[in-house]
Design a protein around this motif. Structure first.
Motif, short mmCIF file in Angstrom:
data_model
loop_
_atom_site.label_atom_id
_atom_site.label_comp_id
_atom_site.label_asym_id
_atom_site.label_seq_id
_atom_site.Cartn_x
_atom_site.Cartn_y
_atom_site.Cartn_z
N ARG A 177 -9.87 4.57 3.13
CA ARG A 177 -10.19 3.45 3.65
C ARG A 177 -10.03 3.49 5.07
O ARG A 177 -10.70 2.94 6.02
CB ARG A 177 -9.47 2.48 3.20
N SER A 198 0.76 -1.28 0.06
CA SER A 198 -0.09 -0.02 0.19
C SER A 198 0.83 1.47 -0.11
O SER A 198 0.45 2.28 0.55
CB SER A 198 -0.99 0.05 1.05
N VAL A 205 -5.11 6.06 1.01
CA VAL A 205 -5.29 5.47 2.30
C VAL A 205 -6.35 6.16 3.04
O VAL A 205 -7.09 5.54 3.95
CB VAL A 205 -3.79 5.62 2.89
N VAL A 221 -8.85 3.95 -4.15
CA VAL A 221 -8.17 3.04 -3.04
C VAL A 221 -6.98 2.10 -3.57
O VAL A 221 -7.25 1.91 -4.82
CB VAL A 221 -9.36 2.36 -2.51
N LYS A 222 -6.32 1.82 -2.71
CA LYS A 222 -5.24 0.67 -3.01
C LYS A 222 -6.14 -0.66 -3.00
O LYS A 222 -6.29 -1.14 -2.12
CB LYS A 222 -4.37 0.77 -2.08
N LEU A 251 -4.67 -5.74 7.01
CA LEU A 251 -4.44 -6.75 5.97
C LEU A 251 -2.92 -6.73 5.46
O LEU A 251 -2.44 -8.01 5.27
CB LEU A 251 -5.23 -6.16 4.57
N PRO A 252 -2.25 -5.67 5.54
CA PRO A 252 -0.80 -5.82 5.28
C PRO A 252 0.05 -6.65 6.38
O PRO A 252 0.96 -7.46 5.98
CB PRO A 252 0.02 -4.34 5.47
N THR A 311 -4.75 -3.58 -0.92
CA THR A 311 -5.08 -3.66 0.55
C THR A 311 -6.59 -3.44 0.96
O THR A 311 -6.90 -2.90 1.82
CB THR A 311 -4.31 -2.39 1.06
N GLY A 357 -8.68 -1.79 7.49
CA GLY A 357 -7.78 -2.72 6.91
C GLY A 357 -6.41 -2.40 6.67
O GLY A 357 -5.69 -3.19 6.17
N HIS A 358 -6.24 -0.95 6.84
CA HIS A 358 -4.93 -0.61 6.20
C HIS A 358 -3.82 -0.96 7.16
O HIS A 358 -2.55 -0.77 6.56
CB HIS A 358 -4.93 0.83 5.85
#
Lengths: 166, 269
Positions: free
Chosen positions: B106, A43, B103, A57-58, B35-36, A61, B31-32
């Motif tokens: 979200r 991201s 980013v 949005v990415k 999720l990573p 991710t 989820g930022h």
């Protein structure tokens, strides 16, 4: 498995997927829309940008299952009736790319920028808002020029750059 | 990413029921971070409870002398909110400089606060403004809530529902960003509410966000950047990494504090 229904580039799609499928995987592997790229996969780089209900949005991710019901636009969805979108045209005209890897994300970011900030974008604003897009060729100069021109062209509702060139 | 089952409740109450039933479940907000982390296999929850459809966790409202922000409100929504911009402009400014524009579309305030990353921006705002974290079980002050590096007072299955920020008469936030991650190398939030002054520092502390009492005392005499002249934060207990050693970060605390006060008093250049 989970069912996901999306509208992608105006077309309704439904699929049964593993819940861990990322949106970018779903677009590339299930729908074969390979214009959306995976660069860093963390991201940072923005090569995977798509518009989710109109906002960039990415997709690396984002879980596909989490955006069930949403409308997604990818780089493939920008051009209409075979004519490049004004922002795509501006990238072509101003040579806003070198290797081209980051270009789909740059263009999706640029269109999002126009949606958020309007058609008159100065260099400082563009550079700041490109925070989430990395060009591995470091070719930012022409990308910034292309975005300013593309933003203006979008305001006019045509692609005057192309017309001038012809 | 390891496999998990996915659940999408439509209210905080439903989410709590699911969390109680599923062992080893995690909450998915924007989820930022999660999720990573899962992609790197550093987290492997058996189930994800996605709060994305919980309408009761979204939205911004002015309630008397407070701005109340739902946990699932995104950074972009806070940054663009007319209410927040009018009531606590520094908070809107902070939200508008988290990560990058995508980013911010979200990432959520609840997710950021629950994760308590030592370099995240929001913890500084919560601590300096004296915010209250509201969960499905109780209310916690920012001091009670942030307990250490990535640690909070949240219990198993407890869900943040909103964050309530009392209005400040003056507030400012300045951060020195890591240009790659956009996290704060040092971020300082200053707030003046009545006679109370708070200076909260993020990005620098070994134990996460903390207050700087010496700066608060100096600003109490006069709320101006000049009041911080000559004041140095100790490098003890300050993070060091490849980006900046503790001495450099300690120096940045003073610089960012001054900039934050300048912004709060309308004297930023």
């Amino acid at each position: 498995m989970a069912t996901v229904s999306l509208t992608v580039n105006g077309k309704a799609v439904t699929a049964n997927i593993d819940p861990r499928t990322l949106l970018v995987q779903f677009l590339r592997e299930n729908l074969r829309l390979t214009g959306t790229h995976v660069g860093c996969d963390t991201s940072q780089c923005g090569a995977c940008l798509v518009h989710l209900d109109g906002k960039a949005v990415k997709s690396c991710t984002t879980l596909a299952v989490a955006v069930d019901g949403a409308s997604v636009t990818t780089i493939e969805g920008l051009a209409a009736d075979g004519a490049l979108h004004p922002m795509q045209e501006a990238f072509r005209e101003h040579h806003g790319l070198q290797c081209g890897f980051c270009t789909p994300g740059m263009i999706m970011s640029a269109v999002d920028m126009v949606n958020r900030r309007g058609h008159q974008l100065d260099e400082k604003t563009i550079r700041e808002d490109l925070d989430g897009n990395i060009c591995r060729c470091t070719g930012y100069h022409n990308i910034v020029k292309a975005i300013a021109a593309g933003a203006e062209a979008m305001g006019k509702g045509t692609a005057p750059v192309r017309q001038a060139a012809e | 990413m390891y496999a998990f089952t996915y659940h999408k409740p439509t209210s905080a109450r439903q989410a709590a029921t699911l969390l109680a039933k599923k062992e080893d479940a995690k909450i998915l907000a924007g989820g930022h971070t999660l999720l990573p982390t899962m992609k790197q296999r550093l987290a492997s929850p058996s189930a994800l409870v996605d709060l994305g459809a919980c309408a009761d966790l979204k939205g911004i409202a002015r309630k008397g002398r407070n701005i109340v922000i739902g946990a699932m409100t995104t950074h972009a929504e806070v940054a663009d909110s007319a209410e927040v911009r009018e009531a606590i402009p520094a908070l809107a400014l902070l939200a508008g400089h988290i990560g990058d524009p995508h980013v911010r579309h979200r990432g959520t305030i609840g997710g950021s606060v629950a994760n308590n990353d030592p370099a995240a921006d929001y913890p500084a705002a919560l601590l300096a403004l004296g915010a209250t974290v509201v969960t499905n079980k109780r209310k916690l002050t920012a001091e009670e809530f942030f307990t250490g590096l990535y640690e909070t007072a949240l219990e198993e299955g407890e869900i943040i529902t909103k964050v309530s920020f009392p209005l400040a008469s003056k507030a400012g936030y300045a951060k020195f960003r890591n240009p790659a991650s956009r996290y704060a190398m040092v971020g300082v939030f200053v707030a003046k509410r009545g006679s109370e002054i708070r200076v909260a520092v993020t990005g620098a502390g070994e134990g996460g966000v903390f207050r700087w009492p010496e700066a608060e005392a100096a600003l109490k005499a006069r709320f101006a950047p000049k009041s911080l002249d000559g004041l140095k934060h100790t490098a003890k207990g300050i993070n060091g990494d490849i980006h900046a050693d503790p001495e450099y970060r300690a120096h940045l605390i003073g610089v960012m504090a001054k900039q934050a006060v300048a912004q709060a008093t309308g004297k930023a250049g």
